[in-house]
Design a protein around this motif. Structure first.
Motif, PDB file in Angstrom:
ATOM      1  N   ALA A   1     -13.633   7.659 -31.558  1.00 45.05           N
ATOM      2  CA  ALA A   1     -13.527   7.131 -32.721  1.00 45.05           C
ATOM      3  C   ALA A   1     -12.893   7.764 -33.500  1.00 45.05           C
ATOM      4  CB  ALA A   1     -14.726   6.186 -32.923  1.00 45.05           C
ATOM      5  N   ILE A   2     -11.784   8.808 -33.441  1.00 45.32           N
ATOM      6  CA  ILE A   2     -11.436   9.958 -34.576  1.00 45.32           C
ATOM      7  C   ILE A   2     -10.193   9.683 -35.368  1.00 45.32           C
ATOM      8  CG2 ILE A   2     -12.840  11.558 -32.816  1.00 45.32           C
ATOM      9  CD1 ILE A   2      -9.673  12.293 -31.878  1.00 45.32           C
ATOM     10  N   GLY A   3     -10.243   8.565 -35.385  1.00 44.26           N
ATOM     11  CA  GLY A   3      -8.784   8.165 -36.600  1.00 44.26           C
ATOM     12  C   GLY A   3      -7.301   7.480 -35.290  1.00 44.26           C
ATOM     13  N   GLU A   4      -6.532   7.280 -36.791  1.00 42.79           N
ATOM     14  CA  GLU A   4      -5.225   6.998 -35.822  1.00 42.79           C
ATOM     15  C   GLU A   4      -4.221   8.079 -36.432  1.00 42.79           C
ATOM     16  OE1 GLU A   4      -5.027   2.933 -36.982  1.00 42.79           O
ATOM     17  OE2 GLU A   4      -5.618   2.259 -34.830  1.00 42.79           O
ATOM     18  N   VAL A   5      -2.883   7.583 -35.636  1.00 42.22           N
ATOM     19  CA  VAL A   5      -1.904   8.382 -36.187  1.00 42.22           C
ATOM     20  C   VAL A   5      -1.030   7.380 -36.904  1.00 42.22           C
ATOM     21  CG1 VAL A   5      -0.294  10.156 -35.396  1.00 42.22           C
ATOM     22  CG2 VAL A   5      -2.511  10.404 -34.295  1.00 42.22           C
ATOM     23  N   PRO A   6      -0.067   7.060 -38.008  1.00 46.12           N
ATOM     24  CA  PRO A   6       0.755   6.977 -37.377  1.00 46.12           C
ATOM     25  C   PRO A   6       1.815   6.652 -37.841  1.00 46.12           C
ATOM     26  CG  PRO A   6      -0.335   7.119 -39.627  1.00 46.12           C
ATOM     27  CD  PRO A   6      -0.669   7.781 -38.390  1.00 46.12           C
ATOM     28  N   SER A   7       2.477   5.842 -36.996  1.00 48.41           N
ATOM     29  CA  SER A   7       3.808   6.034 -36.500  1.00 48.41           C
ATOM     30  C   SER A   7       5.097   5.599 -37.644  1.00 48.41           C
ATOM     31  CB  SER A   7       4.475   4.516 -35.575  1.00 48.41           C
ATOM     32  OG  SER A   7       3.895   5.011 -34.368  1.00 48.41           O
ATOM     33  N   SER A   8       4.763   6.918 -38.937  1.00 49.80           N
ATOM     34  CA  SER A   8       5.196   6.170 -39.954  1.00 49.80           C
ATOM     35  C   SER A   8       6.972   7.326 -41.102  1.00 49.80           C
ATOM     36  CB  SER A   8       4.103   7.242 -40.988  1.00 49.80           C
ATOM     37  OG  SER A   8       3.725   7.793 -40.794  1.00 49.80           O
ATOM     38  N   GLN A   9       7.009   7.704 -39.220  1.00 51.92           N
ATOM     39  CA  GLN A   9       8.627   8.736 -39.594  1.00 51.92           C
ATOM     40  C   GLN A   9       9.971   8.056 -40.384  1.00 51.92           C
ATOM     41  OE1 GLN A   9      10.007  10.588 -35.548  1.00 51.92           O
ATOM     42  NE2 GLN A   9      11.804  11.362 -37.099  1.00 51.92           N
ATOM     43  N   LEU A  10      10.019   6.694 -39.799  1.00 54.20           N
ATOM     44  CA  LEU A  10      11.181   6.296 -41.188  1.00 54.20           C
ATOM     45  C   LEU A  10      10.489   5.594 -41.986  1.00 54.20           C
ATOM     46  CD1 LEU A  10      12.256   3.277 -38.174  1.00 54.20           C
ATOM     47  CD2 LEU A  10      13.715   5.501 -39.242  1.00 54.20           C
TER      48      LEU A  10
ATOM     49  N   GLU B   1      11.234   9.084 -43.891  1.00 57.43           N
ATOM     50  CA  GLU B   1      12.417   9.220 -44.773  1.00 57.43           C
ATOM     51  C   GLU B   1      13.069   8.602 -45.664  1.00 57.43           C
ATOM     52  OE1 GLU B   1      14.001   8.884 -41.081  1.00 57.43           O
ATOM     53  OE2 GLU B   1      14.274  10.718 -40.045  1.00 57.43           O
ATOM     54  N   LEU B   2      12.696   7.299 -45.590  1.00 54.41           N
ATOM     55  CA  LEU B   2      13.487   6.189 -46.621  1.00 54.41           C
ATOM     56  C   LEU B   2      11.948   6.904 -48.305  1.00 54.41           C
ATOM     57  CD1 LEU B   2      13.173   3.142 -44.771  1.00 54.41           C
ATOM     58  CD2 LEU B   2      14.564   4.488 -45.551  1.00 54.41           C
ATOM     59  N   GLY B   3      11.365   7.371 -48.055  1.00 54.68           N
ATOM     60  CA  GLY B   3      10.910   8.167 -49.188  1.00 54.68           C
ATOM     61  C   GLY B   3       9.401   7.096 -49.833  1.00 54.68           C
ATOM     62  N   LEU B   4       9.011   6.594 -49.230  1.00 51.44           N
ATOM     63  CA  LEU B   4       8.285   5.153 -49.354  1.00 51.44           C
ATOM     64  C   LEU B   4       6.663   6.805 -49.854  1.00 51.44           C
ATOM     65  CD1 LEU B   4       8.275   2.080 -46.871  1.00 51.44           C
ATOM     66  CD2 LEU B   4       8.907   2.785 -48.551  1.00 51.44           C
ATOM     67  N   ASN B   5       5.833   6.140 -50.617  1.00 48.35           N
ATOM     68  CA  ASN B   5       4.479   6.384 -50.540  1.00 48.35           C
ATOM     69  C   ASN B   5       3.328   6.101 -49.314  1.00 48.35           C
ATOM     70  OD1 ASN B   5       5.782   6.479 -53.564  1.00 48.35           O
ATOM     71  ND2 ASN B   5       4.847   5.523 -54.352  1.00 48.35           N
ATOM     72  N   GLN B   6       3.316   6.997 -49.657  1.00 46.60           N
ATOM     73  CA  GLN B   6       1.481   7.438 -48.067  1.00 46.60           C
ATOM     74  C   GLN B   6       0.682   7.511 -48.573  1.00 46.60           C
ATOM     75  OE1 GLN B   6       3.849   8.494 -44.536  1.00 46.60           O
ATOM     76  NE2 GLN B   6       5.361   8.537 -45.388  1.00 46.60           N
ATOM     77  N   ASP B   7      -0.476   7.298 -47.583  1.00 42.29           N
ATOM     78  CA  ASP B   7      -1.904   7.554 -48.226  1.00 42.29           C
ATOM     79  C   ASP B   7      -1.709   9.662 -47.441  1.00 42.29           C
ATOM     80  OD1 ASP B   7      -2.655   7.454 -45.818  1.00 42.29           O
ATOM     81  OD2 ASP B   7      -3.639   5.892 -46.058  1.00 42.29           O
ATOM     82  N   PRO B   8      -3.159  10.266 -47.729  1.00 43.77           N
ATOM     83  CA  PRO B   8      -2.896  11.627 -46.947  1.00 43.77           C
ATOM     84  C   PRO B   8      -3.007  11.130 -45.429  1.00 43.77           C
ATOM     85  CG  PRO B   8      -4.178  11.490 -49.284  1.00 43.77           C
ATOM     86  CD  PRO B   8      -4.160  10.046 -48.691  1.00 43.77           C
ATOM     87  N   GLY B   9      -3.537  10.260 -44.826  1.00 38.78           N
ATOM     88  CA  GLY B   9      -3.352  10.037 -43.407  1.00 38.78           C
ATOM     89  C   GLY B   9      -1.932   9.410 -42.738  1.00 38.78           C
ATOM     90  N   GLY B  10      -1.004   9.362 -43.503  1.00 38.76           N
ATOM     91  CA  GLY B  10       0.925   9.148 -43.734  1.00 38.76           C
ATOM     92  C   GLY B  10       0.579   7.511 -43.492  1.00 38.76           C
ATOM     93  N   PHE B  11      -0.571   6.611 -43.577  1.00 41.42           N
ATOM     94  CA  PHE B  11      -0.526   5.575 -43.872  1.00 41.42           C
ATOM     95  C   PHE B  11       0.447   4.844 -44.835  1.00 41.42           C
ATOM     96  CE2 PHE B  11      -3.512   6.007 -41.078  1.00 41.42           C
ATOM     97  CZ  PHE B  11      -3.572   4.869 -39.883  1.00 41.42           C
ATOM     98  N   ILE B  12       1.328   3.793 -45.632  1.00 43.54           N
ATOM     99  CA  ILE B  12       1.687   3.162 -46.122  1.00 43.54           C
ATOM    100  C   ILE B  12       0.823   2.949 -46.949  1.00 43.54           C
ATOM    101  CG2 ILE B  12       3.861   1.550 -46.940  1.00 43.54           C
ATOM    102  CD1 ILE B  12       5.206   1.668 -44.498  1.00 43.54           C
TER     103      ILE B  12
END
Length: 283
Positions: free
Chosen positions: A260-269, A272-283
């Motif tokens: 239980a050490i967290g998740e890695v978001p699949s946020s490459q797209l 690239e689209l310039g969406l705002n994300q938190d420090p963990g990479g989540f939208i």
């Protein structure tokens, strides 16, 4: 409800930002009202309701439908299913979705360009759409310890509520120091697992009320400790631990390892689209 809100929020934001250039191949693009990227539970639900709303849509999935649920040996207490294998549940969901919407498996989205309409290039085709839904999900963050991949689903788990029942009265370890790890440890303790909580730092980062609950229930905690290896052949039999302060190692006999050490978001797209994300990479 949370997934639906996230999807609609993502759709609204994506339609107002600039993305990156797509390729210049001569493939004629296919046109849709909505393109959904990702065929996990959220993407499949989005496809069903988009189609029922009268929208021409398609789901693009780089692998096979299912998302993280596919990796769970057993799902318990999902409405309508007291107990069902994760893969079987997703087969049912995908079959349901296919009654409404085309799911194109093995089609990875490589590039997206936004503007008046979205232009997508995949590994096999091109698309134009008025709206884009990102349902790309996330993957569990892994320890990277030897034996972890080999024993995943055979003693190594990333979902205590999914798999904990199978370890009642058995020795298990929970790895992590945040809210999820402590919540998992408390849950496993409540169903009579013999729990040891392992954290690589000298203190938890979880909320205080969770830390207090761990102390009240006298759950064993090993601070400044890491798992160097997970041992076993057909199932987990033990873990090799190392004290980061002293360097002393020990082998602990356990039947289950809950990471239980967290998740890695699949946020490459999204990036690239310039969406705002938190420090963990989540939208």
């Amino acid at each position: 409800m949370a997934q639906s809100l996230f999807i609609m929020h993502s759709m609204h934001v994506v339609m107002t930002i600039e993305g990156v250039s797509s390729d210049s191949s001569d493939i004629s693009p296919q046109e849709f009202d909505v393109v959904i990227i990702g065929a996990g539970p959220a993407g499949l639900a989005a496809g069903i309701y988009a189609k029922r709303a009268g929208l021409n849509c398609i789901i693009l999935e780089k692998g096979v439908p299912g998302g993280q649920v596919l990796t769970s040996p057993m799902i318990e207490n999902y409405p309508g299913f007291p107990e069902i294998e994760g893969m079987k549940l997703m087969d049912i969901m995908a079959e349901h979705a296919r009654r409404y919407v085309d799911i194109r498996e093995g089609e990875d989205v490589l590039r997206v360009r936004s503007g008046e309409r979205f232009q997508l290039s995949t590994t096999s085709s091109k698309y134009i759409s008025r709206a884009l839904i990102l349902a790309t999900g996330a993957t569990h963050r892994k320890l990277g310890a030897p034996g972890e991949n080999k024993l995943a689903g055979r003693g190594v788990s990333y979902c205590a509520t999914c798999d904990g029942f199978f370890y009642k009265t058995k020795e298990v370890v929970v790895i992590g120091g945040g809210n999820t790890a402590l919540t998992d440890a408390l849950y496993l303790h409540s169903i009579d697992c013999k729990v040891t909580l392992i954290h690589r730092r000298g203190s938890f980062r979880a909320d205080k009320h969770l830390q207090d609950s761990i102390a009240e229930r006298k759950i064993q905690v090993l601070f400044d400790t890491v798992v160097d290896e997970i041992l076993g052949e057909n199932g987990v039999t033990s873990v090799k631990l190392r004290d980061l302060k002293t360097g002393v190692t020990q082998e602990m006999v356990v039947s289950g390892v809950f990471v239980a050490i967290g998740e890695v978001p699949s946020s490459q797209l999204a990036s690239e689209l310039g969406l705002n994300q938190d420090p963990g990479g989540f939208i």
